[in-house]
Scaffold this active site. Structure first.
Site, PDB file in Angstrom:
ATOM      1  N   ASN A  96     -17.630 -17.037 105.243  1.00 46.77           N
ATOM      2  CA  ASN A  96     -18.626 -16.783 106.284  1.00 46.77           C
ATOM      3  C   ASN A  96     -19.084 -18.039 107.021  1.00 46.77           C
ATOM      4  OD1 ASN A  96     -21.178 -15.375 107.479  1.00 46.77           O
ATOM      5  ND2 ASN A  96     -21.986 -17.074 106.260  1.00 46.77           N
ATOM      6  N   TYR A 161     -14.309 -22.641 119.289  1.00 48.75           N
ATOM      7  CA  TYR A 161     -14.809 -21.542 118.437  1.00 48.75           C
ATOM      8  C   TYR A 161     -13.881 -20.324 118.534  1.00 48.75           C
ATOM      9  CZ  TYR A 161     -18.240 -18.189 116.555  1.00 48.75           C
ATOM     10  OH  TYR A 161     -18.885 -17.222 115.817  1.00 48.75           O
ATOM     11  N   ILE A 194     -25.209 -11.307 117.174  1.00 44.46           N
ATOM     12  CA  ILE A 194     -26.092 -11.025 116.033  1.00 44.46           C
ATOM     13  C   ILE A 194     -27.261 -12.007 116.058  1.00 44.46           C
ATOM     14  CG2 ILE A 194     -26.183 -10.745 113.504  1.00 44.46           C
ATOM     15  CD1 ILE A 194     -24.059  -8.915 114.828  1.00 44.46           C
TER      16      ILE A 194
END
Ligand code: NAP
Length: 253
Positions: A96, A161, A194
């Site tokens: 993660n 990214y 998120i």
């Protein structure tokens, strides 16, 4: 159900999505280990990790956290040696930990490219390689990688990214193919927008534009992602491997 306690390893569990993932595993029959790393403010990060441990303990579980730079093979090796020394197993690995260092392509510095690829992609590779060796002996393992909608769609200002997250998807599918015969599954979860520290610092204009791209009309919560990770780690998902599950309110279809 398994007849032993399960060992769950989550990278980057001190905050955000990683903390929610750790909480979703908070049960008496799980050992939870997570790492975190912040060269910027070690005291604050230690406090954040301690808060995650407290939340897990309040939910009836127990967790241990260690400051480990996921991009350092030595540190990661020591981290896993400690876990294996204590529990002898790795049942679930959740890759993660992730960072962003945004800039338009023509302005992106080589160091910012390297840092993002090293943490987001190389870090996941190192953890997966070490965990896979243990899982292969067990003939059981669940690997869940946190990708991003950006790894599928691309995003202005995030060449490093997006490349790291597209790489995570390729890594996931390859691992799924290589390890399936040993009872190991590998899947990716691709969150959209998120609400965490990672997105809190985005300019309001960018946030409004992102919300406009979400059919369900709201930003996601870390718990929305954690619920899918918990499902993929459960026996209900035993026949699912090599998949990318989008948790983005429909941002990508
Ligand atoms: P976050 O709130 O910034 O948390 C990141 C976590 O990763 C922290 O626990 C951090 O530890 C850890 N970390 C960072 N660099 C590390 C390193 N070198 N070694 C070990 N741990 C490290 O981020 P988030 O929003 O929860 O994101 C979690 C994952 O979801 C990331 O992979 C991200 O790319 C992905 N994602 C997020 C979104 C979103 O909208 N938020 C969308 C798509 C995908 P410290 O606290 O010590 O820094």
């Amino acid at each position: 159900m398994s007849d032993h306690k399960r060992t769950i390893v989550v990278t980057g569990g001190s905050r955000g999505i990683g903390r929610s993932i750790c909480r979703s595993f908070a049960r008496a029959d799980n050992y939870i280990y997570f790492n975190y790393f912040s060269p910027g403010d070690p005291d604050a990060e230690k406090a954040a990790a301690a808060e995650t441990e407290k939340l897990i303990s309040e939910a009836g579980g127990s967790a241990k956290s260690i400051s480990v730079n996921i991009a350092s093979e030595n540190e990661v090796t020591n981290f896993f040696e400690k876990i294996i020394g204590e529990t002898g197993r790795i049942d679930v690995l959740v890759n993660n930990a992730g960072i962003t260092k945004d800039a338009l392509l023509v302005r992106m510095k080589e160091k910012d490219w390297d840092d993002v690829i090293n943490v987001n992609l190389k870090g996941a590779f190192i953890c997966t390689q070490i965990a896979a060796k243990v899982m292969m002996k067990q003939r059981y393992g669940r690997i869940i990688n946190i990708a991003s909608v950006v790894g599928v769609n691309g995003n202005v200002g995030q060449a490093n990214y997006a490349a790291s997250k597209a790489g995570i998807i390729g890594l996931t599918k390859t691992v799924a193919k290589e390890l399936a015969a040993r009872g190991i599954t590998a899947n990716a979860v691709a969150p959209g927008f998120i609400e965490t520290d990672m997105t809190a610092s985005l300019p309001d204009k960018v946030k409004t534009a992102m919300l406009g791209q979400i059919p369900l009309g709201r930003a996601g919560k870390p718990e929305d992602v954690a619920a899918v990770v918990a499902f993929l780690a459960s026996e209900s998902a035993d026949y699912i491997t090599g998949q990318v599950i989008h948790v983005s309110g429909g941002m990508y279809m």
